[in-house]
Design a protein around this motif. Structure first.
Motif, PDB file in Angstrom:
ATOM      1  N   SER A 190       0.943  -1.134  -0.061  1.00  0.00           N
ATOM      2  CA  SER A 190      -0.052   0.086   0.066  1.00  0.00           C
ATOM      3  C   SER A 190       0.906   1.239   0.075  1.00  0.00           C
ATOM      4  CB  SER A 190      -1.055  -0.009   1.323  1.00  0.00           C
ATOM      5  OG  SER A 190      -1.672  -1.355   1.493  1.00  0.00           O
ATOM      6  N   SER A 191       0.541   2.194  -0.778  1.00  0.00           N
ATOM      7  CA  SER A 191       1.434   3.293  -0.831  1.00  0.00           C
ATOM      8  C   SER A 191       0.533   4.744  -0.854  1.00  0.00           C
ATOM      9  CB  SER A 191       2.420   3.333  -2.241  1.00  0.00           C
ATOM     10  OG  SER A 191       1.524   3.529  -3.099  1.00  0.00           O
ATOM     11  N   GLY A 192       1.071   5.752  -0.293  1.00  0.00           N
ATOM     12  CA  GLY A 192       0.269   6.955  -0.045  1.00  0.00           C
ATOM     13  C   GLY A 192       1.134   7.845  -1.038  1.00  0.00           C
ATOM     14  N   GLY A 193       1.346   9.110  -0.661  1.00  0.00           N
ATOM     15  CA  GLY A 193       1.999  10.096  -1.704  1.00  0.00           C
ATOM     16  C   GLY A 193       3.495  10.194  -1.453  1.00  0.00           C
ATOM     17  N   LYS A 194       4.229   9.581  -0.440  1.00  0.00           N
ATOM     18  CA  LYS A 194       5.497   9.492  -0.340  1.00  0.00           C
ATOM     19  C   LYS A 194       6.292   8.889  -1.552  1.00  0.00           C
ATOM     20  CE  LYS A 194       5.476  10.122   4.865  1.00  0.00           C
ATOM     21  NZ  LYS A 194       5.807   9.407   5.926  1.00  0.00           N
ATOM     22  N   PHE A 195       7.408   9.447  -1.909  1.00  0.00           N
ATOM     23  CA  PHE A 195       8.228   8.957  -2.749  1.00  0.00           C
ATOM     24  C   PHE A 195       8.735   7.517  -2.615  1.00  0.00           C
ATOM     25  CE2 PHE A 195      12.185   8.147  -5.223  1.00  0.00           C
ATOM     26  CZ  PHE A 195      11.790   8.161  -6.478  1.00  0.00           C
ATOM     27  N   ILE A 196       8.968   7.493  -1.496  1.00  0.00           N
ATOM     28  CA  ILE A 196       9.816   6.321  -0.978  1.00  0.00           C
ATOM     29  C   ILE A 196       8.641   4.905  -0.935  1.00  0.00           C
ATOM     30  CG2 ILE A 196       9.273   6.628   1.698  1.00  0.00           C
ATOM     31  CD1 ILE A 196      12.008   5.057   2.145  1.00  0.00           C
ATOM     32  N   ALA A 201       6.393   0.437  -3.978  1.00  0.00           N
ATOM     33  CA  ALA A 201       5.192  -0.130  -4.282  1.00  0.00           C
ATOM     34  C   ALA A 201       5.454  -0.671  -5.924  1.00  0.00           C
ATOM     35  CB  ALA A 201       3.922   0.784  -4.476  1.00  0.00           C
ATOM     36  N   LEU A 202       6.155   0.115  -6.502  1.00  0.00           N
ATOM     37  CA  LEU A 202       6.460  -0.266  -8.164  1.00  0.00           C
ATOM     38  C   LEU A 202       7.485  -1.197  -8.142  1.00  0.00           C
ATOM     39  CD1 LEU A 202       6.889   3.393  -9.395  1.00  0.00           C
ATOM     40  CD2 LEU A 202       5.311   1.859 -10.353  1.00  0.00           C
ATOM     41  N   ASP A 203       8.465  -1.237  -7.229  1.00  0.00           N
ATOM     42  CA  ASP A 203       9.548  -2.376  -7.237  1.00  0.00           C
ATOM     43  C   ASP A 203       8.869  -3.597  -6.870  1.00  0.00           C
ATOM     44  OD1 ASP A 203      12.109  -3.378  -7.142  1.00  0.00           O
ATOM     45  OD2 ASP A 203      11.714  -3.471  -4.928  1.00  0.00           O
ATOM     46  N   PHE A 204       7.860  -3.621  -5.900  1.00  0.00           N
ATOM     47  CA  PHE A 204       7.562  -4.735  -5.461  1.00  0.00           C
ATOM     48  C   PHE A 204       6.363  -5.269  -6.387  1.00  0.00           C
ATOM     49  CE2 PHE A 204       4.851  -7.354  -2.584  1.00  0.00           C
ATOM     50  CZ  PHE A 204       5.827  -8.098  -1.868  1.00  0.00           C
ATOM     51  N   PRO A 373       9.166   6.619 -14.643  1.00  0.00           N
ATOM     52  CA  PRO A 373      10.503   6.957 -14.991  1.00  0.00           C
ATOM     53  C   PRO A 373      11.407   7.754 -14.065  1.00  0.00           C
ATOM     54  CG  PRO A 373       8.730   7.653 -16.565  1.00  0.00           C
ATOM     55  CD  PRO A 373       8.263   6.972 -15.200  1.00  0.00           C
ATOM     56  N   ILE A 374      10.576   8.524 -12.970  1.00  0.00           N
ATOM     57  CA  ILE A 374      11.344   9.260 -11.993  1.00  0.00           C
ATOM     58  C   ILE A 374      12.036   8.155 -11.104  1.00  0.00           C
ATOM     59  CG2 ILE A 374      11.292  10.861 -10.169  1.00  0.00           C
ATOM     60  CD1 ILE A 374       8.753  11.859 -11.517  1.00  0.00           C
ATOM     61  N   ALA A 375      11.589   7.174 -10.957  1.00  0.00           N
ATOM     62  CA  ALA A 375      12.006   6.167 -10.129  1.00  0.00           C
ATOM     63  C   ALA A 375      13.373   5.256 -10.552  1.00  0.00           C
ATOM     64  CB  ALA A 375      10.830   5.034  -9.328  1.00  0.00           C
TER      65      ALA A 375
END
Length: 403
Positions: A190-196, A201-204, A373-375
């Motif tokens: 689960s992800s909120g608005g924080k970049f980390i 979330a994307l990596d997993f 792309p940013i990640a």
């Protein structure tokens, strides 16, 4: 005057030679990256086909009768265990057909006290069974819970997870229909608005896509201990964690491969939104690296050697792509060289998004792809660092130092 001219000529020649060597080295690395990207791209196309080839399961029978034991190892989880247990006790599956066992792993907080408030949850204290220091407390916790279990099917999750209402119903119906020995299932951060959080979330989600594809294609073994099921019978048939109990982690993938060696056609991936288990992201870079280093530390312990070429390919592609920008900084690159390098990074992003799009669709997380792309540069760096430290460093897991 002549010696000065000769000396100046030597400097110019030396500089020209150095520039030539830098340029040559840069082009060699670019050529290596191109070849690695071609192989990587083919691999991700294969994974994409594997993911799309998994049938989405829905509307399963509501008359399943399999007895299930849900096992939750927990250490210092007072902040999470209540939400986890609330989601499991609220299952649509008949209460008489499942039991919940929480194994308290030497918690120093109120984890045990919270669990004891649930009358239908069995609490086992690991300290009653383990006197000496061991390397894998989690495997021992699961092993002891299985010894005390009454269910035919063992389902494991983590204390910081939340499960959907039809989780057990769907698992039981799938089990009775397919008769698998081992079931891997999806997990979502689960992800909120924080970049980390978005980064995790994307990596997993990428790892989950590869997990499903690899299981479906029988390409290699992958799974996550936050959402697994296997029969008690097969656990004992493969001698449980014997032979892998000296490794701190690996209660999921290492066990999976032991079962795969005996029952290669009975390993399944249950692709259903009714079984997606949600877990929380870590909140600091230090915690993130500890987690990923722990995962990477299992790489050379896999008996499933089919996964090693994949790990090597991914690692060295990221190493080469991390080196490229630094070489350009110390060189005087041509415009063509810069264009080629940018193109390679763009191609890597496009290849990964092509693979990830159907996975994100399944997880209802397509919006996250905007941040992909940013990640990317952070992902390249972390892959290299975590991979190296997973082999040669140490990490902390549940406040325990592991080397």
């Amino acid at each position: 005057m002549l010696p000065a001219i000769v000396f100046h000529g030597d400097i110019v020649a030396s500089h020209t030679c150095t520039a030539y060597l830098w340029a040559t080295m840069t082009w060699i690395i670019i050529i290596i990256v191109v070849h690695l990207l071609i192989i990587y791209g083919a691999l991700l196309v294969y994974y994409r086909q594997g993911w799309l080839g998994i049938p989405v399961v829905s509307g399963l029978s509501s008359v399943a009768q399999t007895k299930i034991t849900v096992i939750i190892p927990a250490r210092n989880e007072e902040a999470n265990i209540k939400v986890c247990l609330d989601s499991i006790t609220a299952q649509s599956y008949p209460k008489e057909l499942f039991e919940i066992i929480v194994v308290d792993d030497f918690s120093a907080d109120n984890t045990a006290a919270i669990v004891s408030q649930y009358p239908n949850v069995q609490l086992i204290s690991l300290k009653d069974f383990v006197a000496d220091k061991i390397n894998s407390y989690k495997k021992k916790a699961i092993e002891i819970a299985i010894q005390h279990s009454k269910g035919e099917l063992i389902v494991t999750t983590d204390a910081d997870c939340v499960v959907p209402k039809n989780w057990l119903q769907t698992i039981a119906s799938f089990y009775e229909k397919e008769k698998p020995a081992f079931i891997a299932m999806p997990v979502l951060i689960s992800s909120g608005g924080k970049f980390i959080e978005i980064f995790q979330a994307l990596d997993f989600m990428t790892l989950q896509g590869i997990t499903g594809a690899s299981v479906n294609k029988k390409f290699h073994s992958m799974c996550n201990g936050a959402n697994l099921a296997y029969t008690k019978q097969v656990f004992y048939e493969v001698d449980g964690f014997k032979g892998i109990d000296n490794i701190a982690s690996g209660d999921d993938m290492l066990l999976m491969h032991k079962i795969f060696e005996r029952y290669p056609d009975k390993i399944k991936f249950l692709k259903s939104q009714d079984v997606i288990v949600k877990t929380n992201p870590v909140q600091s870079v230090k915690e993130f690296f500890n987690q990923r280093i722990r995962w990477a530390s299992k790489a050379d312990k896999y008996n499933d050697k089919r996964i090693l070429p994949v790990l090597i390919l991914v690692y060295f592609l990221n190493v080469m792509m991390l080196i490229l920008p630094f070489i350009l900084l110390f060189d005087d690159p041509s415009f063509l060289m810069i264009e080629v390098c940018i193109l390679l990074f763009v191609l890597k992003i496009l290849i990964e998004v092509f693979f990830l799009y159907p996975v994100a669709t399944f997880f209802c997380s397509k919006k996250l792809l905007r941040r992909f792309p940013i990640a990317q540069p952070f992902h390249i760096a972390y892959t290299v660092i975590a991979g190296w430290l997973g082999k040669f460093g140490s990490y902390k897991w549940k406040d325990r130092q592991v080397k």
